[in-house]
Design a protein around this motif. Structure first.
Motif, mmCIF file in Angstrom:
data_model
loop_
_atom_site.group_PDB
_atom_site.id
_atom_site.type_symbol
_atom_site.label_atom_id
_atom_site.label_comp_id
_atom_site.label_asym_id
_atom_site.label_seq_id
_atom_site.Cartn_x
_atom_site.Cartn_y
_atom_site.Cartn_z
ATOM 1 N N GLU A 193 0.713 -1.213 0.003
ATOM 2 C CA GLU A 193 -0.075 0.002 -0.160
ATOM 3 C C GLU A 193 0.954 1.316 0.236
ATOM 4 O OE1 GLU A 193 -2.709 0.417 3.233
ATOM 5 O OE2 GLU A 193 -3.730 2.250 2.513
ATOM 6 N N GLU A 202 -5.096 5.062 -1.383
ATOM 7 C CA GLU A 202 -6.290 5.612 -1.015
ATOM 8 C C GLU A 202 -5.961 7.251 -1.389
ATOM 9 O OE1 GLU A 202 -9.052 3.635 1.842
ATOM 10 O OE2 GLU A 202 -8.143 5.239 3.143
ATOM 11 N N ARG A 227 -15.024 4.910 0.363
ATOM 12 C CA ARG A 227 -15.478 5.345 1.840
ATOM 13 C C ARG A 227 -16.149 6.564 1.938
ATOM 14 N NH1 ARG A 227 -11.325 2.018 5.576
ATOM 15 N NH2 ARG A 227 -9.866 1.365 3.973
ATOM 16 N N TYR A 271 -15.298 9.632 4.138
ATOM 17 C CA TYR A 271 -14.095 9.279 4.931
ATOM 18 C C TYR A 271 -13.278 10.412 5.487
ATOM 19 C CZ TYR A 271 -10.002 6.168 6.323
ATOM 20 O OH TYR A 271 -9.140 5.836 7.010
ATOM 21 N N ALA A 309 -13.168 8.880 0.380
ATOM 22 C CA ALA A 309 -11.997 8.327 0.075
ATOM 23 C C ALA A 309 -11.874 7.263 -1.109
ATOM 24 C CB ALA A 309 -11.439 7.444 1.258
ATOM 25 N N THR A 336 -10.580 4.281 -2.971
ATOM 26 C CA THR A 336 -9.369 3.160 -2.927
ATOM 27 C C THR A 336 -8.974 2.770 -4.268
ATOM 28 O OG1 THR A 336 -10.284 2.401 -0.891
ATOM 29 C CG2 THR A 336 -8.720 0.863 -1.765
ATOM 30 N N GLN A 337 -7.885 2.753 -4.647
ATOM 31 C CA GLN A 337 -7.358 2.353 -6.036
ATOM 32 C C GLN A 337 -6.480 1.336 -5.902
ATOM 33 O OE1 GLN A 337 -6.678 5.101 -8.887
ATOM 34 N NE2 GLN A 337 -7.705 6.730 -7.751
#
Ligand SMILES: CC(C)(COP(=O)(O)OP(=O)(O)OC[C@H]1O[C@@H](n2cnc3c(N)ncnc32)[C@H](O)[C@@H]1OP(=O)(O)O)[C@@H](O)C(=O)NCCC(=O)NCCS
Length: 156
Positions: free
Chosen positions: A74, A112, A134, A137, A148, A150-151
């Motif tokens: 991440e 993110e 999210r 977020y 948010a 997420t990728q």
């Protein structure tokens, strides 16, 4: 003679100027130092001339921090100092992150970002795709909420 800069100094110099204050995204020195003690945490730097290792007394123009677990990694923080933006250094640093992760055997990369961050254009250019939201977020300093996103990038 001045002592050589260490990588935490370089990262903190960029941290101080790179993240808009209203989103509270910047980490403090303790958070960065502690993260770097953990197994699986990686840092990458880029200097203004695009090389990945600044000289002993040279500041960095950008950095990333990432954390890997098993075959995933991440991207935790990613920034180029404002005075060095829009010269392709973000592209180079992101390519460096992806390549270093690939060499560590990673298969899936995640990050993110807050919705509408221009960084999304850069991430998309490197093949990252949105996989989740999210809602609300992030909370800004004036109380607004931002989603948010997420990728993910799957590495062959
Ligand atoms: C996002 C960031 C790393 C980009 O760094 P950079 O060195 O300017 O990136 P590049 O010069 O390689 O630009 C890459 C592309 O991203 C897009 N881009 C970058 N910043 C942009 C902006 N402010 N507005 C619109 N597009 C932008 C452009 O498509 C650009 O290509 P172009 O200059 O050829 O049009 C930098 O703006 C930054 O540090 N932002 C603050 C921290 C941050 O939000 N990090 C990401 C957290 S998820």
């Amino acid at each position: 003679m001045l002592p050589p800069l260490d990588d935490v100094d370089r990262i903190m110099d960029i941290m101080a100027v790179a993240f808009p204050a209203e989103y509270g995204e910047a980490w403090n020195r303790r958070q960065v130092s502690d993260a770097l003690l953990l197994a699986g945490t990686h840092r990458g730097l880029i200097s203004a001339d695009g090389s990945s290792q600044p000289g002993p007394h040279e500041a960095a123009a950008g950095f990333y921090l990432s954390r890997g677990l098993f075959d995933e990694e991440e991207l935790l923080l990613f920034a180029i100092a404002p005075s060095w933006r829009r010269r392709g250094l973000g592209h180079k640093l992101l390519a460096q992150f992806v390549e270093n992760a690939r060499q560590r055997g990673k298969k899936r990369l995640f990050l993110e970002m807050r919705r509408n961050n221009p960084a999304g254009i850069l991430y998309a250019a490197h093949g990252f795709r949105p996989i989740g939201i999210r809602p609300r977020y992030y909370r800004t300093s004036n109380g607004d909420r931002i989603d948010a996103i997420t990728q993910e990038l799957v590495i062959d």
